[in-house]
Structures are given as structure tokens and as C-alpha cells.
Design an enzyme around this catalytic site. Structure first.
Site, PDB file in Angstrom:
ATOM      1  N   ARG A  47       0.835  -1.215   0.000  1.00  0.00           N
ATOM      2  CA  ARG A  47       0.000   0.000   0.000  1.00  0.00           C
ATOM      3  C   ARG A  47       0.861   1.254   0.000  1.00  0.00           C
ATOM      4  O   ARG A  47       0.546   2.245  -0.656  1.00  0.00           O
ATOM      5  CB  ARG A  47      -0.878   0.009   1.244  1.00  0.00           C
ATOM      6  CG  ARG A  47      -1.958  -1.031   1.227  1.00  0.00           C
ATOM      7  CD  ARG A  47      -3.264  -0.287   1.367  1.00  0.00           C
ATOM      8  NE  ARG A  47      -4.327  -1.156   1.763  1.00  0.00           N
ATOM      9  CZ  ARG A  47      -5.389  -0.757   2.457  1.00  0.00           C
ATOM     10  NH1 ARG A  47      -5.460   0.485   2.881  1.00  0.00           N
ATOM     11  NH2 ARG A  47      -6.351  -1.566   2.729  1.00  0.00           N
ATOM     12  N   ARG A 129      10.010  12.474  20.889  1.00  0.00           N
ATOM     13  CA  ARG A 129      11.277  12.624  21.646  1.00  0.00           C
ATOM     14  C   ARG A 129      12.480  12.498  20.723  1.00  0.00           C
ATOM     15  O   ARG A 129      13.509  13.143  20.918  1.00  0.00           O
ATOM     16  CB  ARG A 129      11.323  11.548  22.740  1.00  0.00           C
ATOM     17  CG  ARG A 129      12.508  11.621  23.663  1.00  0.00           C
ATOM     18  CD  ARG A 129      12.428  12.833  24.568  1.00  0.00           C
ATOM     19  NE  ARG A 129      13.643  13.018  25.351  1.00  0.00           N
ATOM     20  CZ  ARG A 129      14.759  13.589  24.893  1.00  0.00           C
ATOM     21  NH1 ARG A 129      14.840  14.032  23.655  1.00  0.00           N
ATOM     22  NH2 ARG A 129      15.806  13.733  25.679  1.00  0.00           N
ATOM     23  N   SER A 147      -5.252  12.794  17.844  1.00  0.00           N
ATOM     24  CA  SER A 147      -5.989  12.297  18.994  1.00  0.00           C
ATOM     25  C   SER A 147      -7.403  11.959  18.514  1.00  0.00           C
ATOM     26  O   SER A 147      -7.569  11.374  17.438  1.00  0.00           O
ATOM     27  CB  SER A 147      -5.985  13.353  20.103  1.00  0.00           C
ATOM     28  OG  SER A 147      -6.752  12.942  21.200  1.00  0.00           O
ATOM     29  N   TYR A 161      -8.814   2.965  24.494  1.00  0.00           N
ATOM     30  CA  TYR A 161      -8.617   3.889  23.366  1.00  0.00           C
ATOM     31  C   TYR A 161      -8.878   5.333  23.791  1.00  0.00           C
ATOM     32  O   TYR A 161      -8.069   6.220  23.514  1.00  0.00           O
ATOM     33  CB  TYR A 161      -9.530   3.486  22.203  1.00  0.00           C
ATOM     34  CG  TYR A 161      -9.423   4.414  21.018  1.00  0.00           C
ATOM     35  CD1 TYR A 161      -8.277   4.406  20.212  1.00  0.00           C
ATOM     36  CD2 TYR A 161     -10.445   5.311  20.691  1.00  0.00           C
ATOM     37  CE1 TYR A 161      -8.164   5.261  19.126  1.00  0.00           C
ATOM     38  CE2 TYR A 161     -10.338   6.168  19.614  1.00  0.00           C
ATOM     39  CZ  TYR A 161      -9.200   6.139  18.835  1.00  0.00           C
ATOM     40  OH  TYR A 161      -9.084   6.991  17.756  1.00  0.00           O
ATOM     41  N   LYS A 165      -6.141   8.363  23.886  1.00  0.00           N
ATOM     42  CA  LYS A 165      -6.271   9.617  23.136  1.00  0.00           C
ATOM     43  C   LYS A 165      -6.295  10.830  24.078  1.00  0.00           C
ATOM     44  O   LYS A 165      -5.879  11.924  23.700  1.00  0.00           O
ATOM     45  CB  LYS A 165      -7.509   9.567  22.242  1.00  0.00           C
ATOM     46  CG  LYS A 165      -7.375   8.566  21.079  1.00  0.00           C
ATOM     47  CD  LYS A 165      -6.172   8.866  20.191  1.00  0.00           C
ATOM     48  CE  LYS A 165      -6.050   7.940  19.009  1.00  0.00           C
ATOM     49  NZ  LYS A 165      -4.882   8.201  18.154  1.00  0.00           N
TER      50      LYS A 165
END
Ligand SMILES: NC(=O)c1ccc[n+]([C@@H]2O[C@H](COP(=O)([O-])OP(=O)(O)OC[C@H]3O[C@@H](n4cnc5c(N)ncnc54)[C@H](OP(=O)(O)O)[C@@H]3O)[C@@H](O)[C@H]2O)c1
Length: 267
Positions: A47, A129, A147, A161, A165
Site C-alpha cells: 500500500r 522525543r 488524537s 482507546y 487519546k
């Protein structure tokens, strides 16, 4: 969104995680139209290669495909090492790869839950980071974290989940504040439901609420890139999403949680 190559991103190296589908593929298309060179990351290599060919054809884009699972501990460093081989710094980091698991927490396999936490939380922090210090040193860079509106209230049937988020939103907004004046812009985009592979991967059947509020992937991606360029700390695309999030501030937390669970339930 303008496809001019004269913009501030022209010639920048942009790394997009989760580029094999949904928002990630659209982020890559938009960044390619703005003249970026791309690093496309996900597990499904075919893909990514097909997308790279499309971007080369449509925009003359140079893309580098990295087939990698970011759910594996240490994968962030492997990715950083692969990118270092290009000999160019990353100017744009789009931390987009992620998935949800629908259903009751206690009925889900731990291995899948671990993969979610590793991908949706740990890799977002680790990649930031790894790449943000270079941006700060150069005084130039853009970071976008993906998010969800699930970040604003606990969501029964999406317990880990929505918590993951919420972490991403809180982390991103705080870091956006720390980076003020550094030349590095960081934004968090919080989409509501959109037409990607997300719901199917989560093992959910599309609910009536989701059918009524479904946004196009491209529209969300455009809102995210605009927010990133403007350095807007948090952006919720679509009035059907931003208005309920605003109104829920005035509801007791238990009411917000109950409503979220009601809208997401399959039975
Ligand atoms: N669509 C929505 O309704 C919605 C709403 C709010 C937030 N979001 C967030 O938007 C982001 C993008 O999701 P989407 O909606 O575009 O869903 P999607 O179509 O399922 O795309 C998810 C992407 O993440 C990649 N990915 C999954 N597991 C991975 C792993 N272990 N390592 C590396 N890449 C991995 C997938 O690629 P491979 O499978 O090829 O690895 C794919 O490219 C996610 O963070 C999601 O939580 C989505």
C-alpha cells in the site's frame, strides 16, 4: 487546500506514520502537494509503495517507504536509524498511526491491548522525543499528533482507546506550550468519526450516531495540516464534533461518560 509548491513546507522532509490508509494517506497527499519529500510508515508495504507511486505521478514527490510495526518496543529507534540514512533532517512529523479496540475491556486480548498502548501512546511520545530536539536546534519544524474527540470524555466500550487519546491530547497541548517561541509548531487534531478503516479494525459495527456524523478523511486531514501550520494547539474538525465537545464541559462527568457509551454501543 492549496497545492502550490511555493509554501513554507516546500522541500521539507515529512514523516507520516500510518500512511497506508485513511487520514495518513491523505496527510501524505496534502504534504506532497505542498512540495514535501515524504517518509511513509506503516506495516502494509504494498500500500505504501502504491501511494508513493501516486505521489510521484501527481506531484513529482520523492517518497521513502518504511514498512514497520510501531507496536513493537524499540521500533521508534529503528525508524529514526532508517531516516538518519537519508542524510536529511525531519522537518514535519505526523504522528497518526493508531487503532481502537471496541468492546468490554475485560473481554479483549491483552496482546492486542498492549499493541494499542505501544502504538497510540508510547510510539507517539518516543517519535516526538526522537525528532523534536533536532527541530528545536534548527529553530524550524512542525509536529501533528492525531488524537480523537474520545479524548474529551471517558468512553465505555472504548476504555483504553479513549484513555490513550486523552493522553495524546494532554501531552500534545502541554508540549505545544513548551515549544512556544522555539520555531517548532505542535498541534493536536481531534477528529470525530470519519470514513477510514478505523471502525472495521476496531471490530465495531457502525452506529446510527456514527453514520449521521461521518466526515470525509480528506476534510479531516486538511483541517489537521492547517492547524499544524498555524501552530494551533488543539483542533476539532467539524461543527458536529466541536459543538458537543464544548457543551459537554457543562455536563457532569458521569453524564458525559454515559452518553459516550450510549453512542458507541453496538447492542
Ligand atoms: N477514523 C476515525 O473515525 C478516527 C476518529 C478519531 C481519531 N482517529 C485516529 O486517526 C488515526 C488514523 O486512523 P484512521 O482513521 O486513518 O484509521 P485506518 O484507516 O485504520 O489507518 C490506521 C493506520 O495506522 C497504521 N497502523 C496500524 N497499526 C500499526 C502498527 N502496529 N505500526 C504501524 N502502523 C500501524 C495502519 O497501517 P498498517 O495496517 O498498514 O500498519 C494505517 O495506515 C488513528 O490514530 C486513529 O486513532 C480516527
Amino acid at each position: 487546500m492549496s497545492s502550490t509548491k511555493q509554501g513554507e513546507l516546500s522541500g521539507a522532509l515529512a514523516l507520516v506514520t500510518g500512511a497506508s490508509s485513511g487520514f495518513g494517506a491523505d496527510f501524505a497527499r496534502i504534504l506532497a502537494a505542498q512540495g514535501c519529500e515524504l517518509v511513509l510508515v506503516a506495516r502494509r508495504e504494498e500500500r505504501l509503495k502504491t501511494l508513493a507511486e501516486e505521489l510521484a505521478r501527481e506531484h513529482g514527490t520523492v517518497s521513502h517507504v518504511v514498512a514497520l510495526s510501531l507496536s513493537e518496543p524499540g521500533s521508534g529507534q529503528i525508524l529514526a536509524d532508517r531516516v538518519a540514512e537519508l542524510g536529511k533532517p525531519v522537518d514535519v512529523l505526523v504522528n497518526n498511526a493508531g487503532f481502537g479496540i471496541h468492546g468490554n475491556f475485560l473481554d479483549q486480548a491483552w496482546e492486542r491491548q498492549r499493541e494499542l498502548l505501544e502504538l497510540d501512546v508510547v510510539s507517539v511520545v518516543h517519535l516526538t522525543r526522537l525528532f523534536a530536539p533536532g527541530m528545536r536546534e534548527r529553530g524550524r519544524g512542525w509536529i501533528l499528533l492525531v488524537s480523537s474527540i474520545g479524548a474529551f470524555q471517558a468512553t465505555p466500550t472504548y476504555a483504553i482507546y479513549s484513555a490513550a487519546k486523552a493522553f495524546v491530547l494532554s501531552f500534545g497541548e502541554a508540549l505545544s506550550g513548551e515549544l512556544k517561541g522555539s520555531g517548532v509548531k505542535l498541534s493536536v487534531v481531534c477528529p470525530g468519526v470519519a470514513a477510514t478503516e478505523f471502525i472495521e479494525t476496531a471490530g465495531q459495527r457502525t452506529t446510527l450516531y456514527q453514520r449521521l456524523n461521518m466526515m470525509k478523511s480528506r476534510t479531516v486531514a486538511e483541517a489537521g495540516i492547517r492547524a499544524m501550520l498555524a501552530g494551533r494547539a488543539c483542533r476539532i474538525p467539524g461543527l458536529q464534533n466541536s459543538l458537543p465537545v464544548f457543551l459537554l464541559r457543562f455536563a457532569p462527568r458521569r453524564v458525559a461518560t454515559a452518553l459516550a457509551g450510549l453512542f458507541m454501543r453496538n447492542d
